[in-house]
Motif scaffolding. Structure first.
Motif, short mmCIF file in Angstrom:
data_model
loop_
_atom_site.label_atom_id
_atom_site.label_comp_id
_atom_site.label_asym_id
_atom_site.label_seq_id
_atom_site.Cartn_x
_atom_site.Cartn_y
_atom_site.Cartn_z
N GLY A 58 -36.85 17.88 17.50
CA GLY A 58 -38.27 17.74 17.18
C GLY A 58 -38.53 18.01 15.72
N SER A 59 -39.77 18.40 15.42
CA SER A 59 -40.09 18.63 14.01
C SER A 59 -40.91 19.90 13.83
CB SER A 59 -40.84 17.43 13.44
OG SER A 59 -42.12 17.35 14.01
N VAL A 60 -40.95 20.35 12.58
CA VAL A 60 -41.68 21.54 12.20
C VAL A 60 -42.70 21.12 11.15
CG1 VAL A 60 -41.50 23.87 11.25
CG2 VAL A 60 -39.57 22.90 12.51
N ASP A 61 -43.98 21.45 11.38
CA ASP A 61 -45.02 21.14 10.40
C ASP A 61 -45.15 22.32 9.44
OD1 ASP A 61 -45.80 18.65 11.50
OD2 ASP A 61 -46.86 19.73 13.09
N CYS A 62 -45.18 22.00 8.15
CA CYS A 62 -45.18 23.06 7.14
C CYS A 62 -46.15 22.75 6.01
CB CYS A 62 -43.78 23.20 6.54
SG CYS A 62 -42.45 23.43 7.74
N ARG A 63 -46.53 23.84 5.33
CA ARG A 63 -47.34 23.70 4.12
C ARG A 63 -46.90 24.79 3.16
NH1 ARG A 63 -52.04 26.07 2.54
NH2 ARG A 63 -52.35 26.95 4.60
N VAL A 64 -46.67 24.40 1.91
CA VAL A 64 -46.18 25.36 0.91
C VAL A 64 -47.32 26.33 0.55
CG1 VAL A 64 -45.21 25.65 -1.40
CG2 VAL A 64 -44.58 23.65 -0.02
N THR A 76 -45.65 27.72 5.57
CA THR A 76 -45.93 27.85 7.00
C THR A 76 -44.85 27.10 7.77
OG1 THR A 76 -47.33 25.87 7.02
CG2 THR A 76 -48.43 27.99 6.61
N TRP A 77 -44.63 27.53 9.01
CA TRP A 77 -43.60 26.95 9.88
C TRP A 77 -44.22 26.89 11.27
CZ3 TRP A 77 -38.09 26.14 9.03
CH2 TRP A 77 -37.35 25.96 10.20
N ASP A 78 -44.79 25.73 11.61
CA ASP A 78 -45.48 25.58 12.89
C ASP A 78 -44.70 24.60 13.76
OD1 ASP A 78 -47.35 27.17 11.68
OD2 ASP A 78 -48.83 25.60 11.39
N ALA A 79 -44.25 25.11 14.90
CA ALA A 79 -43.47 24.26 15.81
C ALA A 79 -43.62 24.76 17.24
CB ALA A 79 -41.98 24.29 15.42
N SER A 84 -46.03 30.36 12.21
CA SER A 84 -45.36 31.43 11.49
C SER A 84 -45.29 31.09 10.01
CB SER A 84 -43.96 31.66 12.06
OG SER A 84 -43.16 30.50 11.87
N VAL A 85 -44.79 32.05 9.25
CA VAL A 85 -44.61 31.87 7.81
C VAL A 85 -43.18 32.26 7.46
CG1 VAL A 85 -45.30 32.70 5.51
CG2 VAL A 85 -47.03 32.30 7.28
N VAL A 86 -42.51 31.39 6.70
CA VAL A 86 -41.16 31.67 6.21
C VAL A 86 -41.27 32.01 4.72
CG1 VAL A 86 -38.90 30.66 5.71
CG2 VAL A 86 -40.01 30.21 7.91
N THR A 87 -40.70 33.16 4.35
CA THR A 87 -40.72 33.58 2.95
C THR A 87 -39.30 33.87 2.49
OG1 THR A 87 -42.90 34.57 3.24
CG2 THR A 87 -41.65 35.26 1.30
N TRP A 88 -38.91 33.20 1.43
CA TRP A 88 -37.60 33.41 0.80
C TRP A 88 -37.81 34.24 -0.46
CZ3 TRP A 88 -33.35 31.49 3.22
CH2 TRP A 88 -33.54 30.47 4.16
#
Length: 136
Positions: A58-64, A76-79, A84-88
């Motif tokens: 499937g896919s993950v919808d994201c926004r920087v 953001t990491w919406d699936a 959720s939010v991914v932070t590096w």
């Protein structure tokens, strides 16, 4: 707001990687490199840019959300119901770079997604390290 934060959990993975932050930053932000270790995407390191990750499942919808070159990247990491939010975070170290990945926002009823992320990010970061060996 504080209530929600207390009810959600984060997956954190930290690695010492023997390369400078600039090299790891490229692997986190260049779509042809991201595809090597994570998924296909139309990512751009631009705040507000909407993109997605695509895989067989499937896919993950994201926004920087935030971009600080060679230091911090957040999106953001919406699936599948997970928001959720991914932070590096990249920190120079004596060995090269300390890379920290945090995915935050798992609700108590998202135990399966939480466990999946714990396993998945370990695999993704292992693939990232293998890829860094091969690219300049």
């Amino acid at each position: 707001m504080n209530n929600t934060a207390a009810e959600t959990r984060s997956v954190v993975v930290e690695r010492e990687i023997p390369y400078p932050p600039e090299k790891i930053w490229r692997a986190l932000t260049q779509p042809h490199l991201i595809e090597e270790w994570l998924m296909k995407s139309d990512f751009k390191p631009v705040t507000g840019h909407r993109f997605d990750f695509r895989a067989g499942w499937g896919s993950v919808d994201c926004r920087v959300l935030a971009v600080e070159p060679n230091k911090t990247l957040s999106y953001t990491w919406d699936a599948q119901g997970l928001e959720s939010v991914v932070t590096w975070t990249l920190t120079p170290s004596s060995a090269g770079t300390r890379l920290r990945m945090e995915q935050s926002g798992f609700r108590p009823d998202q135990q399966r997604a939480y466990q999946g992320a714990k396993i998945g990010w370990q695999q993704f970061l292992a693939a990232l390290e293998q890829m860094l060996v091969k690219v300049d």
